[in-house]
Design a protein around this motif. Structure first.
Motif, short mmCIF file in Angstrom:
data_model
loop_
_atom_site.label_atom_id
_atom_site.label_comp_id
_atom_site.label_asym_id
_atom_site.label_seq_id
_atom_site.Cartn_x
_atom_site.Cartn_y
_atom_site.Cartn_z
N TRP A 57 0.81 -1.22 0.00
CA TRP A 57 0.00 0.00 0.00
C TRP A 57 0.84 1.26 0.00
O TRP A 57 0.33 2.35 0.21
CB TRP A 57 -0.96 0.01 1.19
N LYS B 175 -2.04 -2.52 12.08
CA LYS B 175 -2.71 -1.28 11.71
C LYS B 175 -3.60 -1.49 10.49
O LYS B 175 -4.74 -1.01 10.44
CB LYS B 175 -1.70 -0.17 11.42
N ILE B 176 -3.11 -2.23 9.52
CA ILE B 176 -3.88 -2.49 8.30
C ILE B 176 -5.09 -3.37 8.63
O ILE B 176 -6.18 -3.14 8.13
CB ILE B 176 -2.99 -3.13 7.22
N GLU C 93 -6.69 -3.55 11.47
CA GLU C 93 -7.64 -2.71 12.18
C GLU C 93 -8.39 -1.80 11.21
O GLU C 93 -9.60 -1.61 11.31
CB GLU C 93 -6.93 -1.84 13.23
N HIS C 94 -7.66 -1.26 10.26
CA HIS C 94 -8.28 -0.38 9.26
C HIS C 94 -9.31 -1.14 8.43
O HIS C 94 -10.40 -0.64 8.14
CB HIS C 94 -7.20 0.23 8.35
N MET C 95 -8.97 -2.35 8.03
CA MET C 95 -9.89 -3.15 7.23
C MET C 95 -11.10 -3.58 8.05
O MET C 95 -12.20 -3.70 7.52
CB MET C 95 -9.16 -4.38 6.66
N GLU D 282 -12.51 -1.82 10.44
CA GLU D 282 -13.34 -0.64 10.64
C GLU D 282 -14.07 -0.22 9.37
O GLU D 282 -15.04 0.53 9.43
CB GLU D 282 -12.48 0.54 11.11
N LYS D 283 -13.63 -0.68 8.24
CA LYS D 283 -14.21 -0.28 6.97
C LYS D 283 -15.64 -0.84 6.85
O LYS D 283 -15.84 -2.04 6.90
CB LYS D 283 -13.34 -0.81 5.83
#
Length: 104
Positions: free
Chosen positions: A59, A93-94, A96-98, A100-101
């Motif tokens: 990314w 981190k990635i 967690e981001h995915m 929350e999406k």
């Protein structure tokens, strides 16, 4: 994951190359997230070794680690300790981001 190992003012021996390849197994859990992994081993005139690495993630994020020590293998160990920590943190981190999406 593409791995590049090079030496600056240091000729990378087969035993050093094998040692680094053995340590690369520590990054097995994130190898699908890393596009390029560059390792540079250099020797300073006063007998100090520098082990540095750069991980380029899919990314676009980059992580850099640099370690200096009088023992080459100790510097490699510490470098991989730090890189393992950084890559694991980036993976979390990635994830967690995915999570929350919101789904559409």
């Amino acid at each position: 994951m593409t791995v590049e190992l090079k030496g600056v003012h240091y000729d990378v021996s087969d035993s050093t190359r094998e040692y680094v390849e053995k340590k690369l197994k520590r990054l097995k859990h994130v190898e699908d997230l890393i596009v390029d992994f560059h390792i540079t081993l250099s020797r300073e005139p006063k007998g100090l070794y520098i082990a540095s690495s750069d991980a380029h993630f899919r990314w676009g994020q980059n992580s850099h680690v640099k370690v200096e020590d009088r023992d080459l293998f100790k510097a490699i160990d510490i470098m991989f300790d730090k890189m393992e920590h950084k890559t694991t943190k980036e993976k979390e981190k990635i994830q967690e981001h995915m999570a929350e999406k919101p789904e559409i």
